[in-house]
Design a protein around this motif. Structure first.
Motif, PDB file in Angstrom:
ATOM      1  N   LEU A 123       0.828  -1.207   0.000  1.00  0.00           N
ATOM      2  CA  LEU A 123       0.000   0.000   0.000  1.00  0.00           C
ATOM      3  C   LEU A 123       0.865   1.260   0.000  1.00  0.00           C
ATOM      4  CD1 LEU A 123      -2.870  -1.002   2.446  1.00  0.00           C
ATOM      5  CD2 LEU A 123      -3.048  -0.635  -0.018  1.00  0.00           C
ATOM      6  N   GLU A 124       1.972   1.223   0.738  1.00  0.00           N
ATOM      7  CA  GLU A 124       2.875   2.377   0.748  1.00  0.00           C
ATOM      8  C   GLU A 124       3.476   2.613  -0.636  1.00  0.00           C
ATOM      9  OE1 GLU A 124       5.714   1.469   3.736  1.00  0.00           O
ATOM     10  OE2 GLU A 124       4.440   2.138   5.414  1.00  0.00           O
ATOM     11  N   THR A 125       3.764   1.527  -1.347  1.00  0.00           N
ATOM     12  CA  THR A 125       4.400   1.643  -2.666  1.00  0.00           C
ATOM     13  C   THR A 125       3.417   2.080  -3.741  1.00  0.00           C
ATOM     14  OG1 THR A 125       6.008  -0.081  -2.080  1.00  0.00           O
ATOM     15  CG2 THR A 125       5.721   0.417  -4.440  1.00  0.00           C
ATOM     16  N   PHE A 126       2.224   1.475  -3.757  1.00  0.00           N
ATOM     17  CA  PHE A 126       1.284   1.711  -4.857  1.00  0.00           C
ATOM     18  C   PHE A 126       0.116   2.620  -4.486  1.00  0.00           C
ATOM     19  CE2 PHE A 126       3.309  -2.420  -5.700  1.00  0.00           C
ATOM     20  CZ  PHE A 126       3.891  -2.132  -6.929  1.00  0.00           C
ATOM     21  N   GLY A 127       0.017   2.992  -3.220  1.00  0.00           N
ATOM     22  CA  GLY A 127      -0.943   4.019  -2.832  1.00  0.00           C
ATOM     23  C   GLY A 127      -2.356   3.567  -2.530  1.00  0.00           C
ATOM     24  N   SER A 128      -2.770   2.445  -3.075  1.00  0.00           N
ATOM     25  CA  SER A 128      -4.138   1.981  -2.869  1.00  0.00           C
ATOM     26  C   SER A 128      -4.248   0.516  -3.257  1.00  0.00           C
ATOM     27  CB  SER A 128      -5.123   2.798  -3.712  1.00  0.00           C
ATOM     28  OG  SER A 128      -4.920   2.546  -5.097  1.00  0.00           O
ATOM     29  N   LEU A 129      -5.369  -0.085  -2.873  1.00  0.00           N
ATOM     30  CA  LEU A 129      -5.635  -1.463  -3.276  1.00  0.00           C
ATOM     31  C   LEU A 129      -5.723  -1.566  -4.794  1.00  0.00           C
ATOM     32  CD1 LEU A 129      -6.418  -4.390  -2.623  1.00  0.00           C
ATOM     33  CD2 LEU A 129      -8.771  -3.610  -2.324  1.00  0.00           C
ATOM     34  N   GLU A 130      -6.351  -0.589  -5.417  1.00  0.00           N
ATOM     35  CA  GLU A 130      -6.465  -0.592  -6.879  1.00  0.00           C
ATOM     36  C   GLU A 130      -5.091  -0.556  -7.537  1.00  0.00           C
ATOM     37  OE1 GLU A 130      -8.926   1.797 -10.393  1.00  0.00           O
ATOM     38  OE2 GLU A 130      -8.627   2.717  -8.435  1.00  0.00           O
ATOM     39  N   GLY A 131      -4.183   0.255  -6.953  1.00  0.00           N
ATOM     40  CA  GLY A 131      -2.835   0.342  -7.499  1.00  0.00           C
ATOM     41  C   GLY A 131      -2.095  -0.980  -7.411  1.00  0.00           C
ATOM     42  N   VAL A 132      -2.277  -1.707  -6.309  1.00  0.00           N
ATOM     43  CA  VAL A 132      -1.636  -3.014  -6.155  1.00  0.00           C
ATOM     44  C   VAL A 132      -2.188  -3.994  -7.175  1.00  0.00           C
ATOM     45  CG1 VAL A 132      -1.259  -4.966  -4.590  1.00  0.00           C
ATOM     46  CG2 VAL A 132      -1.199  -2.627  -3.694  1.00  0.00           C
ATOM     47  N   ILE A 133      -3.503  -4.014  -7.317  1.00  0.00           N
ATOM     48  CA  ILE A 133      -4.144  -4.957  -8.235  1.00  0.00           C
ATOM     49  C   ILE A 133      -3.731  -4.712  -9.678  1.00  0.00           C
ATOM     50  CG2 ILE A 133      -6.392  -5.614  -9.206  1.00  0.00           C
ATOM     51  CD1 ILE A 133      -7.557  -5.254  -6.395  1.00  0.00           C
ATOM     52  N   GLN A 134      -3.515  -3.452 -10.026  1.00  0.00           N
ATOM     53  CA  GLN A 134      -3.171  -3.117 -11.407  1.00  0.00           C
ATOM     54  C   GLN A 134      -1.672  -3.217 -11.690  1.00  0.00           C
ATOM     55  OE1 GLN A 134      -4.848   0.775 -12.067  1.00  0.00           O
ATOM     56  NE2 GLN A 134      -6.931  -0.017 -12.352  1.00  0.00           N
ATOM     57  N   ALA A 135      -0.849  -3.353 -10.645  1.00  0.00           N
ATOM     58  CA  ALA A 135       0.600  -3.367 -10.840  1.00  0.00           C
ATOM     59  C   ALA A 135       1.046  -4.643 -11.551  1.00  0.00           C
ATOM     60  CB  ALA A 135       1.301  -3.248  -9.490  1.00  0.00           C
ATOM     61  N   GLU A 136       2.055  -4.516 -12.404  1.00  0.00           N
ATOM     62  CA  GLU A 136       2.635  -5.661 -13.081  1.00  0.00           C
ATOM     63  C   GLU A 136       3.511  -6.450 -12.110  1.00  0.00           C
ATOM     64  OE1 GLU A 136       1.870  -6.618 -16.064  1.00  0.00           O
ATOM     65  OE2 GLU A 136       0.588  -4.888 -16.455  1.00  0.00           O
ATOM     66  N   ALA A 137       3.791  -7.698 -12.481  1.00  0.00           N
ATOM     67  CA  ALA A 137       4.571  -8.573 -11.609  1.00  0.00           C
ATOM     68  C   ALA A 137       5.945  -7.985 -11.309  1.00  0.00           C
ATOM     69  CB  ALA A 137       4.707  -9.957 -12.248  1.00  0.00           C
ATOM     70  N   GLU A 138       6.574  -7.352 -12.299  1.00  0.00           N
ATOM     71  CA  GLU A 138       7.910  -6.793 -12.095  1.00  0.00           C
ATOM     72  C   GLU A 138       7.878  -5.700 -11.030  1.00  0.00           C
ATOM     73  OE1 GLU A 138       6.463  -7.306 -14.963  1.00  0.00           O
ATOM     74  OE2 GLU A 138       7.727  -8.916 -15.789  1.00  0.00           O
ATOM     75  N   ALA A 139       6.832  -4.856 -11.062  1.00  0.00           N
ATOM     76  CA  ALA A 139       6.711  -3.784 -10.072  1.00  0.00           C
ATOM     77  C   ALA A 139       6.437  -4.361  -8.688  1.00  0.00           C
ATOM     78  CB  ALA A 139       5.606  -2.816 -10.475  1.00  0.00           C
ATOM     79  N   LEU A 140       5.587  -5.361  -8.619  1.00  0.00           N
ATOM     80  CA  LEU A 140       5.298  -5.998  -7.336  1.00  0.00           C
ATOM     81  C   LEU A 140       6.557  -6.625  -6.745  1.00  0.00           C
ATOM     82  CD1 LEU A 140       1.936  -7.755  -8.281  1.00  0.00           C
ATOM     83  CD2 LEU A 140       2.183  -5.831  -6.712  1.00  0.00           C
ATOM     84  N   ALA A 141       7.347  -7.282  -7.593  1.00  0.00           N
ATOM     85  CA  ALA A 141       8.557  -7.970  -7.132  1.00  0.00           C
ATOM     86  C   ALA A 141       9.600  -7.003  -6.581  1.00  0.00           C
ATOM     87  CB  ALA A 141       9.155  -8.800  -8.269  1.00  0.00           C
ATOM     88  N   SER A 142       9.517  -5.725  -6.973  1.00  0.00           N
ATOM     89  CA  SER A 142      10.493  -4.741  -6.504  1.00  0.00           C
ATOM     90  C   SER A 142      10.236  -4.296  -5.071  1.00  0.00           C
ATOM     91  CB  SER A 142      10.481  -3.508  -7.424  1.00  0.00           C
ATOM     92  OG  SER A 142       9.253  -2.796  -7.300  1.00  0.00           O
ATOM     93  N   VAL A 143       9.074  -4.620  -4.531  1.00  0.00           N
ATOM     94  CA  VAL A 143       8.750  -4.258  -3.151  1.00  0.00           C
ATOM     95  C   VAL A 143       9.494  -5.189  -2.205  1.00  0.00           C
ATOM     96  CG1 VAL A 143       6.891  -4.018  -1.449  1.00  0.00           C
ATOM     97  CG2 VAL A 143       6.483  -3.396  -3.847  1.00  0.00           C
ATOM     98  N   ARG A 144      10.121  -4.644  -1.188  1.00  0.00           N
ATOM     99  CA  ARG A 144      10.930  -5.449  -0.271  1.00  0.00           C
ATOM    100  C   ARG A 144      10.108  -6.555   0.357  1.00  0.00           C
ATOM    101  NH1 ARG A 144      12.896  -5.799   5.063  1.00  0.00           N
ATOM    102  NH2 ARG A 144      11.539  -4.177   5.890  1.00  0.00           N
ATOM    103  N   GLY A 145      10.641  -7.785   0.283  1.00  0.00           N
ATOM    104  CA  GLY A 145       9.986  -8.925   0.883  1.00  0.00           C
ATOM    105  C   GLY A 145       8.998  -9.642  -0.011  1.00  0.00           C
ATOM    106  N   ILE A 146       8.716  -9.102  -1.204  1.00  0.00           N
ATOM    107  CA  ILE A 146       7.749  -9.747  -2.098  1.00  0.00           C
ATOM    108  C   ILE A 146       8.445 -10.791  -2.971  1.00  0.00           C
ATOM    109  CG2 ILE A 146       6.079  -9.427  -3.953  1.00  0.00           C
ATOM    110  CD1 ILE A 146       5.116  -8.438  -1.280  1.00  0.00           C
ATOM    111  N   GLY A 147       9.366 -10.372  -3.823  1.00  0.00           N
ATOM    112  CA  GLY A 147      10.077 -11.320  -4.674  1.00  0.00           C
ATOM    113  C   GLY A 147       9.256 -11.745  -5.875  1.00  0.00           C
ATOM    114  N   GLN A 148       9.935 -12.345  -6.851  1.00  0.00           N
ATOM    115  CA  GLN A 148       9.294 -12.679  -8.120  1.00  0.00           C
ATOM    116  C   GLN A 148       8.207 -13.737  -7.960  1.00  0.00           C
ATOM    117  OE1 GLN A 148      10.041 -10.916 -10.858  1.00  0.00           O
ATOM    118  NE2 GLN A 148       8.355 -11.932 -11.939  1.00  0.00           N
ATOM    119  N   ALA A 149       8.473 -14.780  -7.168  1.00  0.00           N
ATOM    120  CA  ALA A 149       7.494 -15.863  -7.034  1.00  0.00           C
ATOM    121  C   ALA A 149       6.199 -15.361  -6.409  1.00  0.00           C
ATOM    122  CB  ALA A 149       8.081 -16.997  -6.202  1.00  0.00           C
ATOM    123  N   THR A 150       6.298 -14.595  -5.327  1.00  0.00           N
ATOM    124  CA  THR A 150       5.089 -14.061  -4.685  1.00  0.00           C
ATOM    125  C   THR A 150       4.388 -13.074  -5.603  1.00  0.00           C
ATOM    126  OG1 THR A 150       6.069 -14.336  -2.490  1.00  0.00           O
ATOM    127  CG2 THR A 150       4.210 -12.821  -2.666  1.00  0.00           C
TER     128      THR A 150
END
Length: 251
Positions: free
Chosen positions: A199-226
């Motif tokens: 939420l801190e990275t993408f600002g909202s639930l909608e932002g998280v849902i719309q984010a691509e896998a590469e952007a999600l993986a860049s968040v600390r603790g997420i990683g490519q598999a998650t």
């Protein structure tokens, strides 16, 4: 769907911890130091569905639970060795400087000290220094299974202290941000801390849902598999039978 709270025995007797008692909305996030890989505790923690486990190098301690409780684990032979070479109190002073909760877990039985050559009084003196004068709590465990259980017990009780009430299945958070965090914690592999970072990275639930896998993986603790698992969970299948209606998420 709400899951019943875990009521696992103190020391599981099987090869892995009990399954089927995890609540995805209350996952316990544990960062484990990568030097603990062969200690047996990490393998035990992986067996719990309620645990979101990340193994990486920690600058201090062996296990960081929910980013508030720092654990230094020592077997009895490790304790003796660290007393002899002087490492123990250096580690203890650094641990005492941790601003939140901290504890030592001392693992093993008296038979582990056979042949150590260290007098009982010397060990007692070291433990007095750690607990009485440095103020670091000391928990005792017979082995890796009980160590893992102690961590989970501590995490659950810590949450009760923070909220002021025992955790209750199905309890809903208040406020839009907390509601969005609750929704995110229903995704595979997402615990409270990961939800907060998303939420801190993408600002909202909608932002998280719309984010691509590469952007999600860049968040600390997420990683490519998650990240890929999250994308799989939120992506909608293509419309069937020529239906071109859009999918809309309502908060």
């Amino acid at each position: 769907m709400d899951f019943p709270p875990c009521r696992a025995p103190l020391a599981p007797t099987g090869d892995s911890a009990p399954k089927g008692c995890a609540n995805p909305a209350a996952m316990i996030e544990i960062l484990a130091d990568d030097r603990e890989r062969h200690g047996g505790v990490i393998d035990r923690l992986r067996g719990y569905e309620e645990v979101s486990l990340i193994v990486e190098r920690l600058p201090l301690g062996d296990y960081l639970i929910d980013e508030v409780l720092l654990i230094e684990r020592k077997t009895l032979p490790d304790l003796v060795a660290s007393i002899k070479d002087g490492r123990l109190f250096g580690q203890a002073h650094r641990l005492a400087g941790w601003p939140l909760w901290k504890a030592f877990i001392l693992e093993g039985t008296a038979t582990d000290l056979a042949g150590s050559g260290m007098r009982r009084e010397a060990i007692q003196g070291a433990l007095i220094g750690l607990t009485l004068y440095l103020g670091i709590p000391l928990l005792r465990s017979q082995g890796p299974a009980e160590t893992a259980q102690l961590m989970l017990f501590a995490a659950r009780q810590g949450r009760s202290v923070v909220t002021g009430t025992p955790p209750r299945p199905g309890r809903r958070p208040q406020g839009k941000t907390r509601i969005q965090a609750r929704v995110l914690q229903g995704l595979p592999g997402v615990g409270p801390q990961r939800a907060r970072r998303l939420l801190e990275t993408f600002g909202s639930l909608e932002g998280v849902i719309q984010a691509e896998a590469e952007a999600l993986a860049s968040v600390r603790g997420i990683g490519q598999a998650t990240a890929e698992t999250i994308r799989w969970a939120v992506e909608e299948a293509g419309p069937a039978y020529g239906d071109s209606g859009a999918v809309i998420f309502h908060l």
